[in-house]
Design an enzyme around this catalytic site. Sequence first.
Site, mmCIF file in Angstrom:
data_model
loop_
_atom_site.group_PDB
_atom_site.id
_atom_site.type_symbol
_atom_site.label_atom_id
_atom_site.label_comp_id
_atom_site.label_asym_id
_atom_site.label_seq_id
_atom_site.Cartn_x
_atom_site.Cartn_y
_atom_site.Cartn_z
ATOM 1 N N HIS A 143 21.362 -18.505 12.620
ATOM 2 C CA HIS A 143 20.825 -19.298 11.506
ATOM 3 C C HIS A 143 19.721 -18.539 10.779
ATOM 4 O O HIS A 143 19.699 -18.489 9.538
ATOM 5 C CB HIS A 143 20.290 -20.630 12.047
ATOM 6 C CG HIS A 143 19.518 -21.438 11.051
ATOM 7 N ND1 HIS A 143 20.115 -22.377 10.231
ATOM 8 C CD2 HIS A 143 18.199 -21.452 10.743
ATOM 9 C CE1 HIS A 143 19.194 -22.929 9.461
ATOM 10 N NE2 HIS A 143 18.018 -22.383 9.752
ATOM 11 N N GLU A 144 18.795 -17.952 11.531
ATOM 12 C CA GLU A 144 17.689 -17.228 10.901
ATOM 13 C C GLU A 144 18.177 -15.968 10.190
ATOM 14 O O GLU A 144 17.662 -15.608 9.127
ATOM 15 C CB GLU A 144 16.614 -16.892 11.940
ATOM 16 C CG GLU A 144 15.977 -18.102 12.618
ATOM 17 C CD GLU A 144 15.398 -19.120 11.636
ATOM 18 O OE1 GLU A 144 15.073 -18.752 10.490
ATOM 19 O OE2 GLU A 144 15.284 -20.290 12.021
ATOM 20 N N HIS A 159 19.280 -16.791 6.770
ATOM 21 C CA HIS A 159 18.238 -16.769 5.739
ATOM 22 C C HIS A 159 18.032 -15.354 5.203
ATOM 23 O O HIS A 159 17.807 -15.161 4.005
ATOM 24 C CB HIS A 159 16.926 -17.301 6.301
ATOM 25 C CG HIS A 159 16.892 -18.789 6.478
ATOM 26 N ND1 HIS A 159 17.229 -19.665 5.469
ATOM 27 C CD2 HIS A 159 16.576 -19.553 7.560
ATOM 28 C CE1 HIS A 159 17.100 -20.910 5.907
ATOM 29 N NE2 HIS A 159 16.718 -20.861 7.171
ATOM 30 N N HIS A 192 18.405 -14.013 1.377
ATOM 31 C CA HIS A 192 17.400 -13.193 0.699
ATOM 32 C C HIS A 192 18.013 -11.924 0.129
ATOM 33 O O HIS A 192 17.752 -11.546 -1.016
ATOM 34 C CB HIS A 192 16.283 -12.858 1.681
ATOM 35 C CG HIS A 192 15.080 -12.258 1.038
ATOM 36 N ND1 HIS A 192 14.106 -11.591 1.750
ATOM 37 C CD2 HIS A 192 14.677 -12.206 -0.264
ATOM 38 C CE1 HIS A 192 13.168 -11.167 0.922
ATOM 39 N NE2 HIS A 192 13.492 -11.523 -0.307
#
Length: 228
Positions: free
Chosen positions: A95-96, A99, A103
């Site tokens: 999940h991270e 991100h 980006h």
Amino acid sequence: MALFLIILAVAFFGLIFGPQFWVAHVIKKHAEPRPDLPGTGGELAQHLIEHFQLQGVGVERIPAGDHYDPESRTVRLSEANYDGTSLSAVAIATHEVGHAIQHMRGESLLMWRQRLAHTMIWADRIGSGFLLLAPLFAGLTRAPSLLLLMAAVGIGLMALRVVVHLVTLPVEYDASFKKALPILEAGGYLDEKDMPAARQVLKAAALTYVAAALMSMLNFARLIRVFR
């Protein structure tokens, strides 16, 4: 009447704190070590960063608070998820990294959220100042209209926090279900029988900010009520 107020209070606290407790419960439920998994959450995050060629993105272990920091381009994982070999560790690490992919691609919602978050810091400070000084200026000038004007400006500035939290929700949903879930499914990082649990953890990761969004809206409603 008393019973109605008790039911209303229980429903209110359930709405505010229920999502937070559910998120913690789901993550803890799937946090048992799995020796059959090929690596830790930190190792998976590093692998995915290299796989998707996320130039300049690093992985760090922190005591708590998994997140991606776009300023330093760093995926930060709690010790339990960085070193852990659990379904929660694998899902949250992915999940991270989701991100970080947002980006890298310059996706508009994430970029908009970052710009709003920077503005929110100053808006909160200025808005709080207006609300604190409003009664003083109104008392000195004996102008109730000044109190209302300053309060309206202060509340308007602090409303940006609500907007930031609302924008955060689709960003989190995208990281879980349009980034992490397809990665786990297509990459074969988990057995098919583990995917329902992974989906549950990813849903929890996506809902992490729901409680914060609800609390922000509650605080905003309180401010409006005080100065109405």
